[in-house]
Write an enzyme that holds these catalytic residues in place. Structure first.
Site, PDB file in Angstrom:
ATOM      1  N   ASP A 174       2.335   1.507   4.574  1.00  0.00           N
ATOM      2  CA  ASP A 174       2.405   0.299   3.743  1.00  0.00           C
ATOM      3  C   ASP A 174       1.234   0.236   2.778  1.00  0.00           C
ATOM      4  O   ASP A 174       0.590  -0.806   2.619  1.00  0.00           O
ATOM      5  CB  ASP A 174       2.460  -0.960   4.610  1.00  0.00           C
ATOM      6  CG  ASP A 174       2.972  -2.175   3.829  1.00  0.00           C
ATOM      7  OD1 ASP A 174       3.543  -1.968   2.741  1.00  0.00           O
ATOM      8  OD2 ASP A 174       2.784  -3.310   4.300  1.00  0.00           O
TER       9      ASP A 174
ATOM     10  N   SER B 186      -0.935 -10.450   1.143  1.00  0.00           N
ATOM     11  CA  SER B 186      -0.636  -9.037   1.375  1.00  0.00           C
ATOM     12  C   SER B 186      -1.311  -8.160   0.331  1.00  0.00           C
ATOM     13  O   SER B 186      -1.224  -8.420  -0.868  1.00  0.00           O
ATOM     14  CB  SER B 186       0.875  -8.808   1.339  1.00  0.00           C
ATOM     15  OG  SER B 186       1.515  -9.435   2.413  1.00  0.00           O
TER      16      SER B 186
ATOM     17  N   HIS C 233       4.768  -2.817   0.197  1.00  0.00           N
ATOM     18  CA  HIS C 233       5.835  -3.809   0.107  1.00  0.00           C
ATOM     19  C   HIS C 233       5.573  -4.849  -0.996  1.00  0.00           C
ATOM     20  O   HIS C 233       6.493  -5.573  -1.377  1.00  0.00           O
ATOM     21  CB  HIS C 233       6.061  -4.497   1.469  1.00  0.00           C
ATOM     22  CG  HIS C 233       5.023  -5.511   1.837  1.00  0.00           C
ATOM     23  ND1 HIS C 233       3.969  -5.243   2.677  1.00  0.00           N
ATOM     24  CD2 HIS C 233       4.873  -6.807   1.475  1.00  0.00           C
ATOM     25  CE1 HIS C 233       3.227  -6.316   2.826  1.00  0.00           C
ATOM     26  NE2 HIS C 233       3.758  -7.294   2.112  1.00  0.00           N
TER      27      HIS C 233
END
Length: 383
Positions: free
Chosen positions: A148, A227, A118
């Protein structure tokens, strides 16, 4: 009738003297109040203008350990900024618009960088910044949205940053220390610490994507920009990729999630080799919503087989899907467990299969028309 003053003075003169005395006292008090700091400074002991530094002593053992961990791991963490190419409707000119930032880490000596899918999703370009300030344009090698995870590559010709040492997530314990390094809110190379709060968590994928399984929950502060960064154990080994937070405000609320390194070790080598991840499969068709309806009707937990692909491992093992008869629709086989571990639904089935590799043999506990049996199937490449 006015009484005379015993001393022979007129009354107004006596009152005037009293008011003058009161006024003088008030004025004296005001002056004293104004000059009180100067008076205190005059009578207080003289102090030197410079203060001496009190020796701190040695750092605590855990502080030294944390500092050493960060200094060893910092060069392996990267800052990722993405952009999107936009074309002006009137001029037809194409220009780059910043899209977002994230984190990543060096995977190997070939220049592969691992991050979250993402982080780079929807981007036209990505720039990887190393801890020493060097910037590189990155190329997308491959991605697995179901986990992911994405792999980029940069061309580092010299002074290659070291890869992050790889650990294991199978032996993690709730309560052990963890360390996260990333770039929250663009504040590059930030270290946060915490503990493993829980294991084997599940989160629904973004925009209706597949559920991400086996996540590590931690209370180490993870914010937007973290992230893709590494989650490390106290030995400085990679145990997960920081991927999500739970927060109504969008900032850290002490609940963060990381993809475990055992999943990374299955997915990343395939992405590096072929650019895509091939999930192990049985060769059957399933559907989450339809499965939930059949569970409600039958009162049974597990996964109902909708259909079996021709020539698949499931067909060779004798599995059958839903059948239409004169009496109506007859449910197909119900898979209740894999290798003795119960299966509650489609997400659980896919997660258990994802723990294995293509070519592995699994034992399925299957029910058909109330009769239970065990079927052994060799996992095949999924489509």
């Amino acid at each position: 009738m006015a009484y005379p003053d015993p001393y022979g003075r007129p009354l107004p003169d006596r009152f005037l003297r009293r008011w003058l005395v009161v006024a003088a006292c008030v004025a004296a008090l005001m002056l004293l109040w104004q000059f009180l700091p100067a008076i205190e400074a005059w009578f207080s002991p003289r102090q030197a203008a410079d203060r001496t530094v009190t020796p701190r002593g040695d750092l605590a053992a855990d502080e030294r350990t944390t500092i050493e961990l960060f200094e060893k791991s910092r060069d392996s963490v990267v800052y990722i900024s993405t952009a999107q190419l936009v074309r002006d409707v009137w001029s037809r000119n194409t220009f780059s618009v910043p899209r977002g930032t994230g984190s990543g880490f060096i995977w190997d000596d070939a220049g592969h960088v691992v991050t979250n899918f993402h982080v780079i999703q929807g981007a036209s370009a990505a720039t990887v910044k190393l801890a020493d300030g060097r910037d590189y344009q990155a190329a997308l090698v491959g991605a697995s949205p179901a986990h992911d995870i994405a792999v980029l590559k940069i061309g580092v010709g010299f002074k290659r940053p070291p890869p992050v040492p790889v650990g294991s997530s199978t032996d993690l314990k709730v309560g052990q220390k963890v360390f996260a390094i990333g770039n929250p809110f663009g504040l590059d190379w930030t270290l946060t610490t915490g503990i493993v709060s829980a294991l084997d968590r599940s989160l629904p994928g973004e925009t209706g994507g597949p559920t991400i399984e086996h996540l590590i929950q931690t209370d180490a502060a993870i914010n937007p920009g973290n992230s893709g960064g590494p989650l490390l154990d106290s030995a400085g080994r990679l145990i997960g990729i920081n991927t999500a937070i739970y927060s109504p405000s969008g900032a850290s609320a002490g609940i963060g999630f990381s993809v475990p390194v055992d999943t990374v070790m299955r997915v990343v080598p395939q992405l590096v080799k072929s650019g895509k991840y091939v999930r192990p499969a049985l060769g059957i068709e399933v559907d989450e919503q339809f499965n939930q309806r059949l569970q409600t009707i039958t009162g049974r937990e597990g996964v109902f087989v909708l259909s079996v692909r021709s020539g698949s491992a499931a067909q060779r093992a004798g599995l059958v899907g839903i059948r239409a008869t004169q009496e109506g629709i007859v449910p197909g086989d119900l898979i209740t467990a894999i290798d003795g571990k119960p299966i509650e639904g489609v997400a659980g089935l896919l997660a258990r299969l994802d723990d294995r590799r293509v070519g592995d043999v699994v034992a399925l506990s299957v029910e058909r028309e109330g009769k239970a049996r065990e079927v052994r199937i060799e996992l095949q490449p999924g489509t």
